[in-house]
Design a protein around this motif. Structure first.
Motif, PDB file in Angstrom:
ATOM      1  N   ILE A 119      19.331 -13.016   4.331  1.00  0.00           N
ATOM      2  CA  ILE A 119      19.027 -12.648   2.942  1.00  0.00           C
ATOM      3  C   ILE A 119      18.038 -11.485   2.913  1.00  0.00           C
ATOM      4  N   ILE A 120      16.985 -11.578   3.757  1.00  0.00           N
ATOM      5  CA  ILE A 120      16.009 -10.488   3.794  1.00  0.00           C
ATOM      6  C   ILE A 120      16.684  -9.203   4.260  1.00  0.00           C
ATOM      7  N   HIS A 121      17.463  -9.315   5.326  1.00  0.00           N
ATOM      8  CA  HIS A 121      18.032  -8.110   5.927  1.00  0.00           C
ATOM      9  C   HIS A 121      18.982  -7.397   4.968  1.00  0.00           C
ATOM     10  N   ASP A 162      11.282  -8.190  -6.620  1.00  0.00           N
ATOM     11  CA  ASP A 162      12.689  -7.903  -6.333  1.00  0.00           C
ATOM     12  C   ASP A 162      13.109  -8.657  -5.070  1.00  0.00           C
ATOM     13  N   ALA A 163      14.384  -8.523  -4.709  1.00  0.00           N
ATOM     14  CA  ALA A 163      14.947  -9.392  -3.671  1.00  0.00           C
ATOM     15  C   ALA A 163      14.255  -9.222  -2.321  1.00  0.00           C
ATOM     16  N   ARG A 164      14.040  -7.969  -1.899  1.00  0.00           N
ATOM     17  CA  ARG A 164      13.474  -7.737  -0.574  1.00  0.00           C
ATOM     18  C   ARG A 164      12.059  -8.296  -0.478  1.00  0.00           C
ATOM     19  N   LEU A 165      11.242  -7.977  -1.480  1.00  0.00           N
ATOM     20  CA  LEU A 165       9.840  -8.385  -1.424  1.00  0.00           C
ATOM     21  C   LEU A 165       9.700  -9.893  -1.570  1.00  0.00           C
ATOM     22  N   THR A 166      10.494 -10.466  -2.485  1.00  0.00           N
ATOM     23  CA  THR A 166      10.383 -11.903  -2.712  1.00  0.00           C
ATOM     24  C   THR A 166      10.857 -12.700  -1.491  1.00  0.00           C
ATOM     25  N   SER A 167      11.978 -12.269  -0.880  1.00  0.00           N
ATOM     26  CA  SER A 167      12.470 -13.019   0.270  1.00  0.00           C
ATOM     27  C   SER A 167      11.510 -12.890   1.456  1.00  0.00           C
ATOM     28  N   GLU A 168      10.825 -11.750   1.570  1.00  0.00           N
ATOM     29  CA  GLU A 168       9.834 -11.595   2.648  1.00  0.00           C
ATOM     30  C   GLU A 168       8.625 -12.502   2.388  1.00  0.00           C
ATOM     31  N   LEU A 169       8.278 -12.663   1.098  1.00  0.00           N
ATOM     32  CA  LEU A 169       7.177 -13.569   0.749  1.00  0.00           C
ATOM     33  C   LEU A 169       7.564 -15.013   1.072  1.00  0.00           C
ATOM     34  N   LEU A 195       0.827  -1.214   0.000  1.00  0.00           N
ATOM     35  CA  LEU A 195       0.000   0.000   0.000  1.00  0.00           C
ATOM     36  C   LEU A 195       0.861   1.264   0.000  1.00  0.00           C
ATOM     37  N   TRP A 196       2.102   1.118   0.411  1.00  0.00           N
ATOM     38  CA  TRP A 196       3.033   2.241   0.372  1.00  0.00           C
ATOM     39  C   TRP A 196       3.699   2.315  -1.003  1.00  0.00           C
ATOM     40  N   GLY A 197       3.929   1.131  -1.579  1.00  0.00           N
ATOM     41  CA  GLY A 197       4.613   1.071  -2.869  1.00  0.00           C
ATOM     42  C   GLY A 197       3.795   1.657  -4.000  1.00  0.00           C
ATOM     43  N   LYS A 198       2.469   1.440  -3.952  1.00  0.00           N
ATOM     44  CA  LYS A 198       1.616   1.915  -5.044  1.00  0.00           C
ATOM     45  C   LYS A 198       1.760   3.420  -5.281  1.00  0.00           C
ATOM     46  N   PRO A 199       1.565   4.277  -4.248  1.00  0.00           N
ATOM     47  CA  PRO A 199       1.710   5.712  -4.520  1.00  0.00           C
ATOM     48  C   PRO A 199       3.164   6.152  -4.739  1.00  0.00           C
ATOM     49  N   MET A 200       4.140   5.427  -4.161  1.00  0.00           N
ATOM     50  CA  MET A 200       5.525   5.895  -4.243  1.00  0.00           C
ATOM     51  C   MET A 200       6.274   5.324  -5.441  1.00  0.00           C
ATOM     52  N   THR A 227      17.407  -2.703  -5.978  1.00  0.00           N
ATOM     53  CA  THR A 227      16.016  -2.953  -5.638  1.00  0.00           C
ATOM     54  C   THR A 227      15.261  -1.639  -5.587  1.00  0.00           C
ATOM     55  N   LEU A 228      13.947  -1.731  -5.718  1.00  0.00           N
ATOM     56  CA  LEU A 228      13.117  -0.539  -5.563  1.00  0.00           C
ATOM     57  C   LEU A 228      13.048  -0.122  -4.106  1.00  0.00           C
ATOM     58  N   HIS A 229      13.168  -1.131  -3.220  1.00  0.00           N
ATOM     59  CA  HIS A 229      12.995  -0.864  -1.796  1.00  0.00           C
ATOM     60  C   HIS A 229      14.093   0.064  -1.306  1.00  0.00           C
ATOM     61  N   GLN A 230      13.709   1.049  -0.507  1.00  0.00           N
ATOM     62  CA  GLN A 230      14.737   1.969   0.003  1.00  0.00           C
ATOM     63  C   GLN A 230      15.632   1.272   1.012  1.00  0.00           C
TER      64      GLN A 230
END
Lengths: 56, 245
Positions: B172-174, B126-133, B113-118, B182-185
């Motif tokens: 890996i996540i950290h 990407d790595a962060r989102l996939t490893s969290e999944l 929900l944060w990624g959509k507007p930003m 990655t897109l993640h900040q």
């Protein structure tokens, strides 16, 4: 009143911000309610068993 | 100290002591969360780049931290149960799984929900989102093993092995945001130099993080108490307790 409307408006991001907080609220509350209900059921079941054992 | 720990390890004493602690924990959690929410939603100024949307950080980051923290606790408790056959450790590991899954789910949904507007998208592989999944599926695996295996000891052992294997995912996540583009900040708070976040935002964020941690302890104890009663239902002290009510 305007300040309140502005607060809920969240600078145009109302949908994203309040959806996020709403989901968090639902998940956090559910995680408290479910174990409480389970504990109540369990205690009732144990008490019923205890009564059955006492009056054969 | 050791005698206290030893006593706490016995299910009966755990049940009694945790019962006394619960109200205090619950009220402290509620107070911290109220203070964190007030600070985060009302007092903190909007971000100069992200406007008001950044306020999702106050639940996103604590959830993400907890998703990793709970996993480490769950794997460690599982290992203790595996090696020393301590019943209470098995109980803690089992009770942690649904909570960890909840935090992981929250981190993913609030991040989306944060990624959509930003970023302009709800999801990106990407790595962060996939490893969290992957972390979410590890939690589901542990919960599934507990649900599927009738014998609690066998279930705990199987779940502990899965949890321990899955620990590789935690670093890996950290570090994913540093290892891969990655897109993640990048990290905002846990950097070695000063955190790149203003105090008016950092304080509510840390309050919320502490509140989430205490929330975890509170619900963990609630779940563990039921689990202990269930597993010990044929023992003398539970029968005594049941007769009393």
């Amino acid at each position: 009143m305007d300040a309140l409307r502005e607060f809920f408006h969240m600078g145009g991001y109302a949908f994203y911000v309040w959806s996020a907080y709403g989901v968090a609220l639902v998940v956090l509350v559910a995680n408290v309610v479910v174990p409480m209900m389970r504990a109540r059921d369990l205690r009732a079941r144990l008490a019923r068993q205890a009564r059955l054992e006492r009056s054969p | 100290m050791w005698t206290f720990l030893h006593k706490l390890g016995s299910p009966r004493h755990f049940y009694r002591i945790s019962g006394g602690m619960l109200p205090w924990l619950a009220w402290t959690t509620a107070l911290l969360m109220a203070a964190g929410l007030y600070g985060g939603l009302v007092l903190a100024p909007p971000d100069y780049q992200q406007g008001e949307s950044y306020r999702i950080i106050f639940i996103h980051v604590p959830s993400a931290w907890m998703s990793l923290f709970v996993y480490v606790i769950m794997a460690a408790a599982g290992a203790v149960g595996l090696v020393w056959r301590i019943k209470l450790a098995d109980v803690m590991a089992a009770a942690s799984a649904p909570l960890g899954a909840s935090f992981t789910f929250l981190a993913l949904v609030t991040g989306s929900l944060w990624g959509k507007p930003m970023w302009g998208t709800y999801w990106v592989w990407d790595a962060r989102l996939t490893s969290e999944l992957v972390l979410l599926f590890l939690y589901f695996g542990v919960m599934g093993l507990h649900a599927a295996i009738e014998d609690k000891r066998t279930a705990s052992r199987a779940a502990a092995v899965l949890a321990l294997v899955g620990v590789v995912n935690i670093p890996i996540i950290h570090y994913s945001v540093e290892w891969w583009s990655t897109l993640h900040q990048g990290p905002t708070v846990t950097k070695f130099d000063a955190p790149s976040i203003h105090l008016s935002m950092l304080v509510p964020l840390l309050l919320m993080a502490l509140a989430f941690k205490l929330y975890y302890v509170t619900v963990l104890l609630m779940r563990a108490r039921s689990e202990v009663l269930e597993r010990e239902r044929s023992s003398a002290w539970v029968r005594e307790l049941a007769r009393g009510t």
